[in-house]
Design a protein around this motif. Structure first.
Motif, PDB file in Angstrom:
ATOM      1  N   GLY A  15       0.809  -1.208   0.000  1.00 63.39           N
ATOM      2  CA  GLY A  15       0.000   0.000   0.000  1.00 63.39           C
ATOM      3  C   GLY A  15       0.842   1.256   0.000  1.00 63.39           C
ATOM      4  O   GLY A  15       0.503   2.254  -0.643  1.00 63.39           O
ATOM      5  N   MET A  16       1.973   1.220   0.734  1.00 64.65           N
ATOM      6  CA  MET A  16       2.873   2.387   0.756  1.00 64.65           C
ATOM      7  C   MET A  16       3.511   2.625  -0.611  1.00 64.65           C
ATOM      8  O   MET A  16       3.685   3.760  -1.035  1.00 64.65           O
ATOM      9  CB  MET A  16       3.949   2.169   1.829  1.00 64.65           C
ATOM     10  N   PHE A  17       3.863   1.504  -1.293  1.00 70.37           N
ATOM     11  CA  PHE A  17       4.363   1.650  -2.679  1.00 70.37           C
ATOM     12  C   PHE A  17       3.311   2.339  -3.548  1.00 70.37           C
ATOM     13  O   PHE A  17       3.621   3.236  -4.339  1.00 70.37           O
ATOM     14  CB  PHE A  17       4.710   0.288  -3.270  1.00 70.37           C
ATOM     15  N   LEU A  18       2.066   1.908  -3.382  1.00 67.36           N
ATOM     16  CA  LEU A  18       0.984   2.460  -4.179  1.00 67.36           C
ATOM     17  C   LEU A  18       0.771   3.939  -3.846  1.00 67.36           C
ATOM     18  O   LEU A  18       0.568   4.771  -4.733  1.00 67.36           O
ATOM     19  CB  LEU A  18      -0.291   1.655  -3.916  1.00 67.36           C
ATOM     20  N   LEU A  19       0.826   4.252  -2.544  1.00 66.18           N
ATOM     21  CA  LEU A  19       0.645   5.636  -2.113  1.00 66.18           C
ATOM     22  C   LEU A  19       1.779   6.519  -2.623  1.00 66.18           C
ATOM     23  O   LEU A  19       1.581   7.664  -3.032  1.00 66.18           O
ATOM     24  CB  LEU A  19       0.569   5.691  -0.584  1.00 66.18           C
ATOM     25  N   ASN A  20       2.987   5.970  -2.576  1.00 67.13           N
ATOM     26  CA  ASN A  20       4.163   6.737  -3.020  1.00 67.13           C
ATOM     27  C   ASN A  20       4.108   7.070  -4.505  1.00 67.13           C
ATOM     28  O   ASN A  20       4.659   8.068  -4.953  1.00 67.13           O
ATOM     29  CB  ASN A  20       5.432   5.942  -2.708  1.00 67.13           C
ATOM     30  N   SER A  21       3.419   6.252  -5.277  1.00 65.62           N
ATOM     31  CA  SER A  21       3.338   6.499  -6.728  1.00 65.62           C
ATOM     32  C   SER A  21       2.585   7.788  -7.048  1.00 65.62           C
ATOM     33  O   SER A  21       2.710   8.338  -8.141  1.00 65.62           O
ATOM     34  CB  SER A  21       2.670   5.304  -7.415  1.00 65.62           C
ATOM     35  N   PHE A  22       1.778   8.287  -6.060  1.00 66.27           N
ATOM     36  CA  PHE A  22       1.040   9.533  -6.293  1.00 66.27           C
ATOM     37  C   PHE A  22       1.974  10.748  -6.376  1.00 66.27           C
ATOM     38  O   PHE A  22       1.559  11.810  -6.821  1.00 66.27           O
ATOM     39  CB  PHE A  22       0.003   9.745  -5.172  1.00 66.27           C
ATOM     40  N   SER A  23       3.218  10.595  -5.945  1.00 61.61           N
ATOM     41  CA  SER A  23       4.180  11.709  -6.026  1.00 61.61           C
ATOM     42  C   SER A  23       4.486  12.094  -7.476  1.00 61.61           C
ATOM     43  O   SER A  23       4.982  13.187  -7.749  1.00 61.61           O
ATOM     44  CB  SER A  23       5.478  11.347  -5.302  1.00 61.61           C
ATOM     45  N   ASN A  24       4.198  11.186  -8.406  1.00 59.72           N
ATOM     46  CA  ASN A  24       4.447  11.464  -9.826  1.00 59.72           C
ATOM     47  C   ASN A  24       3.187  11.980 -10.538  1.00 59.72           C
ATOM     48  O   ASN A  24       3.209  12.170 -11.754  1.00 59.72           O
ATOM     49  CB  ASN A  24       4.925  10.191 -10.532  1.00 59.72           C
ATOM     50  N   ARG A  25       2.089  12.151  -9.742  1.00 53.08           N
ATOM     51  CA  ARG A  25       0.813  12.480 -10.368  1.00 53.08           C
ATOM     52  C   ARG A  25       0.861  13.787 -11.169  1.00 53.08           C
ATOM     53  O   ARG A  25       0.452  13.836 -12.333  1.00 53.08           O
ATOM     54  CB  ARG A  25      -0.267  12.572  -9.284  1.00 53.08           C
ATOM     55  N   LYS A  26       1.358  14.876 -10.541  1.00 58.88           N
ATOM     56  CA  LYS A  26       1.346  16.186 -11.207  1.00 58.88           C
ATOM     57  C   LYS A  26       2.163  16.183 -12.491  1.00 58.88           C
ATOM     58  O   LYS A  26       1.727  16.685 -13.525  1.00 58.88           O
ATOM     59  CB  LYS A  26       1.897  17.246 -10.252  1.00 58.88           C
TER      60      LYS A  26
END
Length: 553
Positions: A15-26
């Motif tokens: 889940g943390m890996f998945l959450l961390n992927s949001f850092s590339n969203r913008k």
């Protein structure tokens, strides 16, 4: 470690890996300008999966017995989160690289690869923007077109690598001469242009003066100092044009007018259009003339003021364009220099002059002939060998040849010029500094050159009778030159008074239309023989201080 803890750890980490992927969203969502961008949808799904991870984790927390199948699902959750994180991170890196490549390609499309300055395309764009703003604000825009003098000689003699380094070092120097709001661009080769928004003619002239000063400062490359100059043309919006193409065209015409008149810069004049048309025609005809050697020489006598004899002449090149009268050198020489044929023409003049010296000697007249040497020759390491070959082929003595060089041509590359001049002097060729007083050097520097004569520029000589400052300059120069052991020559003698003045102040040689205008080889022979015979008959000698009686030319 029990099975429940391991299972929950795997789900939490995934889940943390998945959450961390949001850092590339913008970065990813803004990567495409299109309305239908798939990245936002992907991150919505990512958020949905993240909720699933959280629900499964809570369910595990309240489950008393965790079976193997829970562990398998946890491993899948862990791998899925890691996979999504890696894919999105790699996508973000790829997007960043694509952006950098796109920005680099855009920069390269609008900038010069060698100097980093804006190129012609961006220059046109900046001119159009400046013109649009000026039309709104009712303010002028100045365009300066700049062409380096003798840059082709640098490339031809020192190599294109040195020429490139020269441009690279010159670009930041001249960029400092313009404001931050201005645009300095390289158009290609040795041509630059500056766009000066809200600048009028006076402002453009001030910038041109700054550019001239910056460019003329010597530049050190590979241990050698290289000095060059520049010719500039100025056009002002809206007086000289209302679009980029017209303004640049008129600045180009003004620039060639500056070259024609040997000036650093000129402002466009509507009457110059005809000059531009004539120049294009002249360039074409001159190229053919150089190929066909369609030139001839005239010779101007040089009077020895110590004994009254004429023992030397200066060879001057003339061009008869078709059936018309001779075209004067001040018209065609700057064009020949610009198109890179001056070195070739100079060697032809040397060859013809020595052949003529041999003919005169066969008829009992022994003369030394002086030839003007261009900066092209003084920057060509092969020049001394070419001259030696010409001397041998003409069966003349090198002692019968003198070369007149300008101060500016020596200062273009002092080290190389010194080597070439030394080689020429070692052959027995006399060397004379021409147009002294108009260049960049000084007697302190000239004393290191293997010269034997200094010619004071005619602009000083012509004013010695009416201008006290010119008289003082000439007298002081004669004294200093003699103290260094050189002979001093005065050119531009137009009256009997001026001739008497330079003779009274112990000038060694005099030359000018009062003594004789340039003559063809037959008239020159008759003139010198008549003069020397009259001198011998009168019994004049070097102890007398008088103006020698001159026969009509």
């Amino acid at each position: 470690m029990n099975l429940k803890f391991l299972t929950m750890l795997l789900v939490f980490t995934g889940g943390m890996f998945l959450l961390n992927s949001f850092s590339n969203r913008k970065q990813l969502c803004e990567s495409s300008p299109h309305r239908h961008n798939g990245w936002p949808l992907l991150f919505m799904l990512n958020a949905f999966f993240l909720i699933g991870y959280l629900v499964f984790l809570v369910d595990l927390f309240f489950t008393d017995i965790v079976a193997v199948h829970h562990l398998v699902v946890a491993v899948i959750f862990f791998g899925g989160g890691l996979f999504v994180n890696i894919v999105l991170r790699m996508s973000a890196v790829s997007v960043l690289q694509i952006k950098q490549i796109a920005e680099r390609d855009r920069h390269n499309a609008f900038h010069d690869a060698l100097t980093g300055l804006p190129n012609r395309t961006l220059l046109y764009e900046r001119i159009q923007l400046a013109v649009a703003a000026s039309e709104r604000d009712e303010k002028p825009v100045a365009i300066i077109l700049l062409d380096l003098d003798h840059f082709k000689e640098v490339n031809d003699t020192l190599g294109h690598a040195v020429g490139d380094k020269l441009l690279q070092k010159l670009a930041p120097r001249i960029k400092q001469c313009v404001r931050e709001a201005d645009t300095l661009a390289r158009l290609g080769g040795d041509e630059f242009s500056a766009v000066l928004p809200t600048a009028g003619e006076r402002d453009a002239i001030l910038v041109a003066e700054k550019l001239r000063h910056a460019i003329e400062q010597p530049i050190k490359i590979n241990g050698q100092f290289i000095s060059i100059g520049a010719s500039m043309g100025i056009a002002i919006f809206p007086h000289h044009g209302k679009d980029a193409e017209t303004l640049l065209q008129h600045a180009d015409i003004a620039m060639y007018q500056a070259k024609h008149h040997a000036r650093n810069f000129m402002v466009y004049d509507g009457h110059d259009n005809q000059f531009s048309i004539n120049r294009l025609e002249l360039v074409s005809r001159l190229r053919e003339a150089v190929k066909r050697r369609d030139f001839h020489l005239v010779y101007q006598p040089k009077l020895n003021l110590q004994n009254g004899e004429i023992t030397s002449v200066e060879a001057l090149v003339r061009w008869k364009d078709g059936e018309t009268t001779d075209v004067m050198p001040d018209v065609f020489i700057p064009i020949i220099e610009h198109i890179g044929l001056m070195g070739e023409l100079t060697l032809w003049v040397i060859q013809q002059s020595l052949l003529q010296v041999r003919k005169w000697r066969q008829h009992g007249l022994n003369l030394t002939v002086a030839v003007n040497v261009s900066v092209k020759n003084l920057m060509d390491p092969t020049f001394p060998a070419a001259v030696r070959s010409i001397v041998e082929q003409s069966k003349s003595s090198a002692n019968n040849l003198m070369m007149e060089i300008t101060e500016s041509s020596v200062m273009a590359n002092p080290t190389l010029a010194m080597n070439i001049l030394t080689d020429l002097a070692n052959m027995g060729i006399g060397l004379s500094i021409d147009d002294y007083g108009t260049g960049h050097s000084s007697l302190a520097y000239l004393k290191h050159l293997p010269v034997m004569e200094v010619k004071i520029d005619q602009s000083f000589i012509k004013g010695v009778i009416k201008n006290e400052n010119d008289a003082v300059i000439v007298c002081a120069t004669i004294g200093m030159v003699h103290s260094l052991g050189y002979k001093i020559a005065a050119e531009g003698i137009e009256t009997d008074e001026v001739l008497g003045f330079v003779q009274r102040w112990d000038c060694d040689v005099a030359q000018g239309n009062f003594i004789s205008q340039p003559l063809n080889e037959k008239k020159l022979f008759k003139f010198v023989m008549k003069h020397n015979d009259a001198l011998a008959a009168s019994g004049n000698n070097s102890s007398q201080k008088q103006n020698w009686t001159l026969p009509a030319g």
